[in-house]
Write an enzyme that holds these catalytic residues in place. Sequence first.
Site, short mmCIF file in Angstrom:
data_model
loop_
_atom_site.label_atom_id
_atom_site.label_comp_id
_atom_site.label_asym_id
_atom_site.label_seq_id
_atom_site.Cartn_x
_atom_site.Cartn_y
_atom_site.Cartn_z
CE1 TYR A 135 -11.42 -7.11 17.03
CE2 TYR A 135 -9.62 -7.56 15.54
CZ TYR A 135 -10.00 -7.50 17.01
OH TYR A 135 -9.22 -7.39 18.03
CD GLU B 246 -3.86 3.30 7.48
OE1 GLU B 246 -4.24 3.07 8.52
OE2 GLU B 246 -2.71 3.71 6.93
CD GLN C 101 -8.38 -3.42 17.46
OE1 GLN C 101 -7.81 -3.74 18.29
NE2 GLN C 101 -9.19 -2.70 17.68
CB THR C 102 -4.89 -7.09 11.53
OG1 THR C 102 -6.26 -6.92 11.81
CG2 THR C 102 -4.65 -8.37 11.02
CD1 TRP D 296 0.19 0.52 3.54
CD2 TRP D 296 -0.44 -1.55 2.93
NE1 TRP D 296 0.75 -0.45 4.51
CE2 TRP D 296 0.40 -1.66 4.22
CE3 TRP D 296 -0.74 -2.97 2.54
CZ2 TRP D 296 0.47 -2.66 4.97
CZ3 TRP D 296 -0.57 -4.06 3.28
CH2 TRP D 296 0.38 -3.84 4.56
NE ARG D 297 4.79 2.48 4.63
CZ ARG D 297 5.55 1.97 5.48
NH1 ARG D 297 6.73 1.38 5.44
NH2 ARG D 297 4.89 2.03 6.70
CE1 TYR E 205 -3.38 5.40 12.92
CE2 TYR E 205 -5.14 3.86 12.25
CZ TYR E 205 -3.86 4.41 11.92
OH TYR E 205 -2.80 3.86 11.41
CB CYS F 39 15.98 5.28 18.40
SG CYS F 39 14.56 6.24 18.34
CG ASP G 135 -0.71 3.74 15.46
OD1 ASP G 135 -0.08 4.38 15.99
OD2 ASP G 135 -0.61 2.73 14.69
CB CYS H 241 17.23 2.95 22.58
SG CYS H 241 15.77 2.86 23.34
FE1 SF4 Z 1 14.31 4.27 22.53
FE2 SF4 Z 1 13.81 5.77 20.34
FE3 SF4 Z 1 11.70 4.71 21.70
FE4 SF4 Z 1 12.95 6.71 22.81
S1 SF4 Z 1 11.77 6.87 20.67
S2 SF4 Z 1 12.29 4.90 23.72
S3 SF4 Z 1 15.26 6.35 22.00
S4 SF4 Z 1 13.29 3.48 20.60
#
Ligand code: SF4
Length: 366
Positions: free
Chosen positions: A93, A48, A53-54, A35-36, A131, A213, A149, A210
Amino acid sequence: MPQKKKSGQKILKYNQDIRRKLLTWYDKTKRDLPWRKTKDPYSIWVSEIMLQQTQVKTVIPYYERWVKILPTIDKLANAPEQKILKLWEGLGYYSRAKNLKKSALIIHKKMNGNLPKTVKDLQNLPGIGRYTAGAISSIAFGLKAPVLDGNVKRVFSRLFCINDNGTTSSFENCLWEIAEDLLPVRRPGDFNQALMELGATVCTPKSPTCQQCPVRTICHAFLKDSVNKFPSTKKKISSKKIEVSAGIITKNKMVYIQQRVKNGLMGGLWEFPGGKREKGESLEECLKREIKEELRATIEISEKVMTIKHTYTNFRVILHVFDCQLQDKIIRPNGCEQWKWVSLSNLKKYPFPAANVKIVKYLTEK
Ligand code: SF4
């Protein structure tokens, strides 16, 4: 709230940083999802609704089949409900599929076949909440409409170190405000998808990665080493277990099936007869009683052929399936929409709830 405590200039800079970092990361790493690859509002709407929920990996084959068989709003509006339920079989659903059809009819009859663009107009259609309206409006039409969401809630909770301290509606309102503030004028759809993608792939409920991230240098929970405190977890309510007996009744190489009443749970789907075990009953007694009530007929049970475990949203079902023989020449089914004797080769044409699909598979592949 952290957003409110910062000065105007700082908030502006902070928001710009999040947008830039997230969009850059999204451009580089976004998943290649069907879908992108389209800007067709109808296809985006279908995706969407299916994604509510899936999980993404479950949705992909359903989405691909759906847009191939029903590629336009007009085709959907004119498709019989049984065809739609069959395409949706196993996705759960089922009201989502029925609402898609209802909305398609409204769009077809009253809107010249064009999906509305704004959140307000989209929310007037059956099955579209705030949403979903935001997702369609921003992704398909490039309008500045926020989304919130489960994934986005988690990301915001951690980014800004905010938790639901018992007042769920004010927590939700606060998150919607953040979603609105953060949304850029340019590429709002991509930004919304980037937020959802981050929650789905990096900022996951358990063990978020993280270190990978893109916003870790400005994430309050990460900087305070308190990621595991956000969002606060609510006690999971254990789902109810229901034991059910179902019967495979055959006659002249045909098998008996019945259609669930249209307005009830999983309405319009087909099933094998049977029902919930009552207190003190054996599974066999339960099946004999259910067939007596549903078909007004008597059966003999020859053997148990399978046990199926299936989890629905609010309950778990253990379905015990038996081979049985009718003892009466005439059956008088009641409490169902309609009933049929169907050959095994035709059984797969009917839409069944997920647990019953396993019985169909057993019968047609044995
Ligand atoms: Fe970790 Fe990024 Fe979530 Fe912050 S936003 S908790 S850095 S994964």
